[in-house]
Design an enzyme around this catalytic site. Structure first.
Site, mmCIF file in Angstrom:
data_model
loop_
_atom_site.group_PDB
_atom_site.id
_atom_site.type_symbol
_atom_site.label_atom_id
_atom_site.label_comp_id
_atom_site.label_asym_id
_atom_site.label_seq_id
_atom_site.Cartn_x
_atom_site.Cartn_y
_atom_site.Cartn_z
ATOM 1 N N PHE A 78 69.784 28.499 79.170
ATOM 2 C CA PHE A 78 70.796 28.981 78.230
ATOM 3 C C PHE A 78 71.774 29.857 78.990
ATOM 4 C CE2 PHE A 78 72.875 31.627 75.112
ATOM 5 C CZ PHE A 78 73.262 30.676 74.186
ATOM 6 N N ASP A 137 71.479 33.956 86.504
ATOM 7 C CA ASP A 137 71.848 34.449 85.178
ATOM 8 C C ASP A 137 70.746 35.410 84.739
ATOM 9 O OD1 ASP A 137 72.182 34.923 82.504
ATOM 10 O OD2 ASP A 137 72.724 32.861 81.984
ATOM 11 N N LYS A 147 73.173 41.540 77.934
ATOM 12 C CA LYS A 147 72.190 42.065 76.972
ATOM 13 C C LYS A 147 71.744 43.527 77.193
ATOM 14 C CE LYS A 147 70.711 37.817 74.939
ATOM 15 N NZ LYS A 147 71.015 36.560 75.619
#
Ligand SMILES: *Cc1c(COP(=O)(O)O)cnc(C)c1O
Length: 396
Positions: free
Chosen positions: A135, A220, A249
């Protein structure tokens, strides 16, 4: 009076199903809904609320910076973004940063950076190899990097230049590299894909492969970074550094802020190549600085490693008492419990009724990602609730 669900349905574009719960307040690991009911928050804003809710260090930074300066644009120098950049460079051992606002935006910029490197240093190579079940975000390019047909198919034509291989398979990566390849882009642990932890040899072997082939390694770390997996960055479990890393995040502890980090080799942006209005604004970076400084000063990543071991150990005990549990996987405080059948949504709903928020990341797996400041007592209580939820779902 209309319910919040009815009011939302009347005015929102329809992009997702929500859990039927309206949260209004939080403190530490706990949140409260609009009826005053209390929950243990093992979603933490999808691994975002690293210090939990209403942490004093964040509140102090929010108050002080809001009174000082919120936003002036990147036409001018501002101090908090340089302070934060210095901390990230120091902690990562990498060379330079570019601040932006969300995970997808960081990956989008990272992809531009890798393509420019390929143009200048590898004869125009532009292809990026990513992993199945990855993702990387929802912009046109990052959704293409993600490679999930469900997210991509309605939006074509999509940008070319992405190749997909199975995760945790070094031979598949080796076989996919050609003269057009400029980079490999991976998550150190796949988060949205279901908390998929690679074999310990995998990422070091990917690093070596990238060096041998003269292509970039892009990590990532939007979900794994900032202490989540038990080290400040996921790659620090190993003895190497990526060429490009993205963070979002946990970086802002809940405030939207993201960053592209590059080593010397990949630092190929020149003036005019990339930009942002909001990215690196004093407010967001002052709060992120307070979060990151707290993580460093209090050794929170190391604590997350220990608490994560405790959580996994306690969850494994459920395997004996609840035959529907297939296994437990994870790293640090990014953990999933897998079931033999597709009962994750029912388990998450039953847990919610009993006062625990967790996320059904796959039809057959729930994900637990509490604030890194969670206490052992809160972990024990969460596992207890999960056991009760499994009993209810198992008996149904
Ligand atoms: C959440 C996530 C993203 C996307 O971040 P957004 O802020 O939602 O755009 C990208 N990569 C990973 C690994 C993520 O977990």
């Amino acid at each position: 009076m209309a319910s919040i669900a009815e009011r939302e349905a009347a005015v929102f574009l329809k992009t997702g199903a929500r859990v039927p719960l309206t949260l209004v307040r939080g403190e530490g690991t706990r949140v409260w809904d609009d009826s005053g009911k209390e929950y243990l928050d093992f979603v933490a804003g999808i691994s975002t609320d690293a210090l939990g809710h209403a942490h004093p260090a964040m509140l102090k930074a929010i108050n002080e910076q809001a009174q000082q300066l919120i936003h002036v644009s990147n036409i001018f120098y501002t101090v908090p973004q340089v302070d934060l950049a210095e901390l990230i460079v120091r902690e990562s051992g990498m060379a330079g940063v570019f601040f932006c606002n969300s995970g997808a935006e960081a990956n989008e910029g990272a992809i531009k950076l890798a393509r420019k490197w390929g143009r200048d240093h590898r004869n125009g190579a532009f292809e990026i190899i990513t992993a199945e079940n990855a993702f990387h975000g929802r912009t046109l390019t990052t959704v293409t990097a993600t490679g999930n047909p469900k997210y991509m198919d309605p939006f074509g034509p999509l940008p070319p230049g992405f190749v997909y291989v199975p995760y945790n398979d070094i031979d598949a990566l080796r076989g996919a590299i050609n003269e057009k390849t400029c980079a490999i882009m991976l998550e150190p642990v796949q988060g949205e894909g279901g908390v998929n932890v690679p074999d310990p040899e995998y990422l070091p072997a990917v690093r070596k492969l990238c060096d041998d082939e003269n292509i970039l390694l892009m990590l990532d770390e939007i979900q794994t970074g900032m202490g989540r997996t038990g080290t400040m960055f996921g790659f620090q479990r190993y003895d190497f550094t990526p060429d490009i890393m993205t963070l979002a995040k946990g970086l802002g502890g809940g405030i939207p802020v993201a960053v592209i980090v590059a080593n010397e080799k990949a630092s190929v942006f020149e003036p005019g190549d990339h930009g942002t209005t909001f990215g690196g604004q004093p407010f967001a970076t002052a709060v992120a600085l307070a979060v990151a400084q707290t993580l460093v000063d209090e050794g929170i990543p190391q604590q997350a490693a220990e608490k994560g071991d405790h959580l996994q150990r306690r969850l494994r005990a459920l395997e004996d008492t609840h035959p529907e549990v297939e296994g437990v996987r994870g790293q640090g405080l990014l953990v999933a419990v897998a079931f033999k059948n597709d009962i994750a949504a029912e388990v998450a709903a039953a847990a919610r009724d009993l006062g625990l928020l967790c996320n059904n990341v796959r039809p057959n797996a729930i994900r637990l990602m509490p604030p890194l400041t969670v206490s052992e007592a809160e972990i024990d209580r969460a596992v207890e609730i999960l056991g009760e939820a499994l009993t209810i779902v198992g008996d149904a």
